[in-house]
Scaffold this motif. Structure first.
Motif, mmCIF file in Angstrom:
data_model
loop_
_atom_site.group_PDB
_atom_site.id
_atom_site.type_symbol
_atom_site.label_atom_id
_atom_site.label_comp_id
_atom_site.label_asym_id
_atom_site.label_seq_id
_atom_site.Cartn_x
_atom_site.Cartn_y
_atom_site.Cartn_z
ATOM 1 N N GLY A 1 0.865 -1.078 0.009
ATOM 2 C CA GLY A 1 -0.146 0.032 0.081
ATOM 3 C C GLY A 1 0.914 1.079 -0.221
ATOM 4 O O GLY A 1 1.827 1.187 0.806
ATOM 5 N N TYR A 2 0.668 2.156 -0.891
ATOM 6 C CA TYR A 2 1.601 3.343 -1.131
ATOM 7 C C TYR A 2 0.748 4.450 -0.713
ATOM 8 O O TYR A 2 -0.121 5.086 -1.130
ATOM 9 N N GLU A 3 1.119 5.142 0.532
ATOM 10 C CA GLU A 3 0.475 6.374 1.117
ATOM 11 C C GLU A 3 1.528 7.435 1.071
ATOM 12 O O GLU A 3 2.486 7.568 1.786
ATOM 13 N N GLY A 4 1.140 8.364 0.169
ATOM 14 C CA GLY A 4 2.147 9.708 0.301
ATOM 15 C C GLY A 4 2.437 10.029 -1.250
ATOM 16 O O GLY A 4 1.503 9.909 -2.027
ATOM 17 N N ILE A 5 3.519 10.586 -1.454
ATOM 18 C CA ILE A 5 3.664 11.430 -2.913
ATOM 19 C C ILE A 5 4.754 10.326 -3.428
ATOM 20 O O ILE A 5 5.778 9.995 -2.965
ATOM 21 N N LEU A 6 4.464 10.050 -4.763
ATOM 22 C CA LEU A 6 5.301 9.185 -5.347
ATOM 23 C C LEU A 6 5.829 10.147 -6.687
ATOM 24 O O LEU A 6 5.215 10.880 -7.471
ATOM 25 N N TYR A 7 7.324 10.402 -6.619
ATOM 26 C CA TYR A 7 7.956 11.222 -7.823
ATOM 27 C C TYR A 7 8.606 10.223 -8.880
ATOM 28 O O TYR A 7 9.336 9.140 -8.533
ATOM 29 N N PHE A 8 8.308 10.369 -10.108
ATOM 30 C CA PHE A 8 8.315 9.643 -11.235
ATOM 31 C C PHE A 8 9.542 10.460 -11.871
ATOM 32 O O PHE A 8 9.113 11.627 -12.353
ATOM 33 N N GLY A 9 10.672 10.210 -11.740
ATOM 34 C CA GLY A 9 11.782 10.832 -12.816
ATOM 35 C C GLY A 9 11.925 10.071 -14.068
ATOM 36 O O GLY A 9 12.192 8.880 -13.931
ATOM 37 N N LEU A 10 11.355 10.747 -15.110
ATOM 38 C CA LEU A 10 11.626 10.292 -16.333
ATOM 39 C C LEU A 10 11.948 10.778 -17.566
ATOM 40 O O LEU A 10 12.764 11.961 -17.449
#
Ligand code: AMP
Ligand code: GLY
Length: 435
Positions: A263-272
């Protein structure tokens, strides 16, 4: 609501500023904060690494919600001491933090779930790593497995250079245990961008995109930094490209997390990176970016505190995340010597001219415009401290100057016009952010 915000950089000043816009905020503490966050709340002298002290503080002060800025406390497992005390905190679990905390595990995750990323292999043995590197085309990319304060990625232009980097990482342990394991991967050619997504463990919401300038010098030359400028929106990123990125990367990432029972709670940053074959993942981070947050938060057309509440209460599915149709440009003013050794304690001059006497940074009107030049500018502090009532430098990245406009060029002009008024010994910055 009483909020505790953990961290001390420009990202945290931007988050503090965003939280301070909310009518729901009753009290804001920042641990440890900087001279800028002290204008918006109360700085608490507890470092972001003192996890149990932070939890004790939150319990004692009856904090309603704790928000974590940087990655280190997340990777160290800050959720645990808070959950033991039944305190609400927005941060991914330590189990989920491998996405940033281990490049080896993050690459294995990407590979397993078929999410586009550079071809790679992982090593702990120098001989095997060096032999593998010989078989690859140059340039090639070598990454330390663990956290290395943004410095654990090296690009080798030649095979001998690759061997030297591998020797430094694996044998000399340049980044300690973090570089005892490495990832070697193909060098991707394309344009980089960062995408930010909020997740409450069940649903996720796109927050926005920004472009980070990582190289120290104009024209993308010089060494890598933690990020020396940023802009939002990303001018070349079309709606179709964004949709493709969501389809090929963002949605599959959350499906993969669910499949792995994370379960992912928070901000996910995608470096693309946008390559000739479309979007690829360069890295994940388990938090907001710095200095991307500084250009995104002022564009949020929603209440930041309500966003965090929606995450905490698993209501993201019904939370609308809109952006203002504004362009923002952030220029980082850095200390002499950054990103290597730098001096601290230099007096910063000219800030008063940019900050109204009440100490609150210039207000931003909803369209970014306002009378008398106000509303065109925000100044976020990063590495600053108060010494006998004077603002002095206390870090490598010192100040973030954010200009607003209806176009990137307008925003850019405003940021640079403001910078002309600020001075401290050794100050340097890029002149081409947003150009
Ligand atoms: P990271 O810490 O993984 O974001 O890497 C730092 C920077 O190194 C990135 O922002 C890119 O500019 C560069 N980089 C990392 N991996 C690659 C890659 N596979 N191909 C090209 N550049 C890369
Ligand atoms: N700006 C890059 C980072 O926050 O990791």
């Amino acid at each position: 609501m009483k909020i505790l915000l953990i961290g001390s950089g420009g990202r945290e000043h931007a988050l503090a500023w965003g939280l301070a816009q909310s009518p729901k905020l009753s009290k804001l503490y920042i641990a440890p904060g900087n001279a800028g966050t002290a204008q918006l709340g109360q700085n608490i002298p507890i470092g972001a690494e003192n996890l149990s002290e932070l939890a004790q503080f939150a319990r004692r002060e009856q904090i309603d919600l704790t928000i974590v800025g940087p990655e280190a406390p997340i990777v160290a497992g800050i959720r645990d001491p808070f959950e033991r005390e039944n305190l609400k905190i927005i941060a991914p679990t330590q189990k989920a933090s491998f996405l940033e905390g281990s490049k080896v595990q993050a690459k294995a995750f990407l590979h397993k779930h078929g999410i586009p990323t550079a071809r790679h292999a992982s090593f702990t043995d120098f001989g095997q790593a060096a032999a593998f590197a010989q078989t690859m085309q140059t340039p090639l990319v070598i990454k330390a497995d663990g956290l290395a304060a943004g410095k654990g990625v090296a690009i080798a232009q030649t095979h001998p250079e690759a061997e030297q980097i591998l020797r430094d990482f694996i044998i000399s342990k340049k980044f300690g245990a973090a570089s005892g394991r490495v990832v070697i991967e193909d060098f991707l050619v394309g344009r980089e961008f960062s995408l930010f997504v909020a997740s409450d463990g069940v649903s996720w919401r796109l927050l926005g995109a920004a472009q980070d300038y990582k190289r120290l010098l104009d024209g993308d030359c010089g060494p890598n930094t933690g990020g020396i400028g940023s802009i939002s929106p990303v001018p070349w990123l079309t709606k179709e490209m964004l949709d493709e990125t969501v389809r090929k990367i963002v949605a599959p990432t959350f499906e993969a997390l669910r499949a792995e029972n994370i379960g992912y709670e928070g901000i996910l940053y995608f470096g693309l990176i946008w390559t000739e074959n479309g979007p690829y993942v360069i890295e994940y981070n388990v938090r907001f970016g710095d200095p991307e947050t500084q250009v995104l938060v002022p564009r949020f057309d929603f209440d930041l505190l309500e966003l965090y509440r929606a995450i905490a209460e698993r209501r993201l599915e019904r939370f609308e995340t809109k952006l203002k149709p504004l362009s923002t440009v952030c220029v980082v003013l850095a200390s002499g010597g950054y990103p290597e050794q730098y001096e601290r304690g230099c007096v910063i001059e000219g800030l008063e001219a940019l900050t109204p006497p009440c100490g609150h940074p210039s207000p931003v009107l909803t369209d970014g415009r306002g009378a008398g030049g106000e509303g065109h500018l925000l100044v976020f502090h990063a590495g600053t401290a108060l010494k006998d009532g004077t603002v002095v430098t206390a870090g490598g990245r010192v100040l973030n100057i954010i200009g607003f406009g209806s176009s990137v060029s307008e925003a850019r002009e405003r940021a640079y016009a403001a910078i002309a008024q600020i001075r401290f010994q050794g100050m340097h910055y890029r002149r081409d952010i947003g150009s």
